[in-house]
Motif scaffolding. Structure first.
Motif, PDB file in Angstrom:
ATOM      1  N   SER A 187       0.829  -1.212   0.000  1.00  0.00           N
ATOM      2  CA  SER A 187       0.000   0.000   0.000  1.00  0.00           C
ATOM      3  C   SER A 187       0.857   1.252   0.000  1.00  0.00           C
ATOM      4  O   SER A 187       0.454   2.286  -0.520  1.00  0.00           O
ATOM      5  N   THR A 188       2.061   1.146   0.542  1.00  0.00           N
ATOM      6  CA  THR A 188       2.945   2.309   0.533  1.00  0.00           C
ATOM      7  C   THR A 188       3.545   2.549  -0.845  1.00  0.00           C
ATOM      8  O   THR A 188       4.070   3.621  -1.099  1.00  0.00           O
ATOM      9  N   ASP A 189       3.482   1.551  -1.741  1.00  0.00           N
ATOM     10  CA  ASP A 189       3.988   1.709  -3.091  1.00  0.00           C
ATOM     11  C   ASP A 189       3.003   2.428  -4.010  1.00  0.00           C
ATOM     12  O   ASP A 189       3.349   2.806  -5.118  1.00  0.00           O
ATOM     13  N   ILE A 190       1.781   2.599  -3.570  1.00  0.00           N
ATOM     14  CA  ILE A 190       0.787   3.343  -4.339  1.00  0.00           C
ATOM     15  C   ILE A 190       1.001   4.818  -4.027  1.00  0.00           C
ATOM     16  O   ILE A 190       1.056   5.215  -2.864  1.00  0.00           O
ATOM     17  N   ASP A 191       1.130   5.634  -5.069  1.00  0.00           N
ATOM     18  CA  ASP A 191       1.338   7.058  -4.813  1.00  0.00           C
ATOM     19  C   ASP A 191       0.073   7.669  -4.220  1.00  0.00           C
ATOM     20  O   ASP A 191      -1.028   7.116  -4.345  1.00  0.00           O
ATOM     21  N   ALA A 192       0.232   8.794  -3.561  1.00  0.00           N
ATOM     22  CA  ALA A 192      -0.870   9.438  -2.835  1.00  0.00           C
ATOM     23  C   ALA A 192      -2.044   9.768  -3.745  1.00  0.00           C
ATOM     24  O   ALA A 192      -3.203   9.626  -3.353  1.00  0.00           O
ATOM     25  N   LEU A 197     -11.342  -8.013   3.656  1.00  0.00           N
ATOM     26  CA  LEU A 197     -11.062  -8.943   4.738  1.00  0.00           C
ATOM     27  C   LEU A 197     -11.816  -8.430   5.948  1.00  0.00           C
ATOM     28  O   LEU A 197     -11.516  -7.341   6.446  1.00  0.00           O
ATOM     29  N   ALA A 198     -12.802  -9.193   6.382  1.00  0.00           N
ATOM     30  CA  ALA A 198     -13.595  -8.813   7.559  1.00  0.00           C
ATOM     31  C   ALA A 198     -13.183  -9.728   8.718  1.00  0.00           C
ATOM     32  O   ALA A 198     -12.122  -9.538   9.303  1.00  0.00           O
ATOM     33  N   THR A 199     -13.974 -10.751   9.008  1.00  0.00           N
ATOM     34  CA  THR A 199     -13.631 -11.658  10.109  1.00  0.00           C
ATOM     35  C   THR A 199     -12.621 -12.717   9.703  1.00  0.00           C
ATOM     36  O   THR A 199     -12.032 -13.371  10.550  1.00  0.00           O
ATOM     37  N   LEU A 213      -8.391  -5.562  -1.222  1.00  0.00           N
ATOM     38  CA  LEU A 213      -8.524  -4.119  -1.414  1.00  0.00           C
ATOM     39  C   LEU A 213      -8.641  -3.428  -0.062  1.00  0.00           C
ATOM     40  O   LEU A 213      -7.943  -2.469   0.212  1.00  0.00           O
ATOM     41  N   MET A 214      -9.542  -3.940   0.795  1.00  0.00           N
ATOM     42  CA  MET A 214      -9.801  -3.311   2.103  1.00  0.00           C
ATOM     43  C   MET A 214      -9.753  -4.333   3.222  1.00  0.00           C
ATOM     44  O   MET A 214     -10.282  -5.429   3.079  1.00  0.00           O
ATOM     45  N   GLU A 215      -9.170  -3.932   4.323  1.00  0.00           N
ATOM     46  CA  GLU A 215      -9.180  -4.737   5.538  1.00  0.00           C
ATOM     47  C   GLU A 215      -9.954  -3.964   6.603  1.00  0.00           C
ATOM     48  O   GLU A 215      -9.632  -2.808   6.883  1.00  0.00           O
ATOM     49  N   ALA A 227      -3.097  -5.581   2.451  1.00  0.00           N
ATOM     50  CA  ALA A 227      -4.322  -4.814   2.211  1.00  0.00           C
ATOM     51  C   ALA A 227      -3.927  -3.439   1.693  1.00  0.00           C
ATOM     52  O   ALA A 227      -3.036  -2.788   2.248  1.00  0.00           O
ATOM     53  N   LEU A 228      -4.587  -3.013   0.637  1.00  0.00           N
ATOM     54  CA  LEU A 228      -4.306  -1.689   0.097  1.00  0.00           C
ATOM     55  C   LEU A 228      -4.813  -0.606   1.053  1.00  0.00           C
ATOM     56  O   LEU A 228      -4.158   0.397   1.270  1.00  0.00           O
ATOM     57  N   ILE A 229      -5.975  -0.843   1.652  1.00  0.00           N
ATOM     58  CA  ILE A 229      -6.618   0.109   2.547  1.00  0.00           C
ATOM     59  C   ILE A 229      -7.010  -0.606   3.825  1.00  0.00           C
ATOM     60  O   ILE A 229      -7.607  -1.675   3.769  1.00  0.00           O
ATOM     61  N   THR A 230      -6.665  -0.055   4.970  1.00  0.00           N
ATOM     62  CA  THR A 230      -7.101  -0.610   6.243  1.00  0.00           C
ATOM     63  C   THR A 230      -8.020   0.402   6.923  1.00  0.00           C
ATOM     64  O   THR A 230      -7.666   1.572   7.069  1.00  0.00           O
ATOM     65  N   LEU A 231      -9.190  -0.061   7.273  1.00  0.00           N
ATOM     66  CA  LEU A 231     -10.189   0.792   7.933  1.00  0.00           C
ATOM     67  C   LEU A 231     -10.422   0.341   9.345  1.00  0.00           C
ATOM     68  O   LEU A 231     -10.194  -0.770   9.698  1.00  0.00           O
TER      69      LEU A 231
END
Length: 185
Positions: free
Chosen positions: A3-8, A132-134, A158-160, A181-185
């Motif tokens: 996820s840090t390799d994706i630019d802002a 990724l949920a449970t 995509l999302m955790e 995970a690209l995005i962690t919420l």
């Protein structure tokens, strides 16, 4: 690329294409709808490229997509990475001989299946899903993959939803393979 390799700018684009739907599928749930992301060819391509790079980096020979949104994400990733795609489906949806794996849900159980002949001991498999949920479905898919003799290359989402602790459920089963995970919420 992590996820840090994706630019802002790209990260912001992806985040802006995930729509919050309150009280769906039931009151109190905030559903993360990825259909706006899928409808945007620039965002969808950026996401596909991120997943494909992970597959290549981890030496995957096959990508497994989890029903149903995982299919949408994993199929173009397999093409982009030049590797095979294998669906993991709900029980009873695949023709022919299958391997099944039951897992616990919040209220009850479910089962997923795979065609065993689609994977072999020569395969390194990347599991791809939207959220990724449970961790129940992902954990069951790892068990299925290993039962075919294949090796798990990693799990990418995509999302955790970090507050649901799915990562903790998967880490022991992943052994040395990464969970990204690209995005962690």
């Amino acid at each position: 690329m992590s996820s840090t390799d994706i630019d802002a700018t790209t990260r912001e684009l992806l985040l802006s294409r995930i729509r919050d739907v309150p009280d769906y599928p039931k009151p109190g749930v905030l559903f993360k709808d990825i259909t706006p992301l899928l409808a945007d060819p620039v965002a969808f391509t950026a996401l596909t490229d991120w997943f494909a790079e992970l597959c290549v980096r981890h030496g995957a020979t096959k990508v497994v997509g989890l029903e149903a949104r995982g299919f949408i994400l994993a199929a173009p990733v397999s093409v982009r990475a030049g590797i095979g795609f294998v669906p993991v489906r709900k029980a009873g949806k695949l023709p022919g001989a299958t391997l099944g794996q039951a897992y616990d849900l919040e209220y009850g159980t479910a089962e997923i299946e795979i065609h065993a002949e689609d994977l072999s001991a020569d395969d390194r498999v990347m599991v791809i899903d939207d959220v990724l949920a449970t961790g129940g479905t992902a954990e069951a898919s790892l068990n299925l993959i290993r039962r075919t003799g294949a090796e798990v290359a990693g799990v990418s989402v995509l999302m955790e939803l970090g507050f649901l602790a799915g990562r903790g459920r998967l880490e022991a089963g992943l052994r040395e393979a990464p969970l990204e995970a690209l995005i962690t919420l």
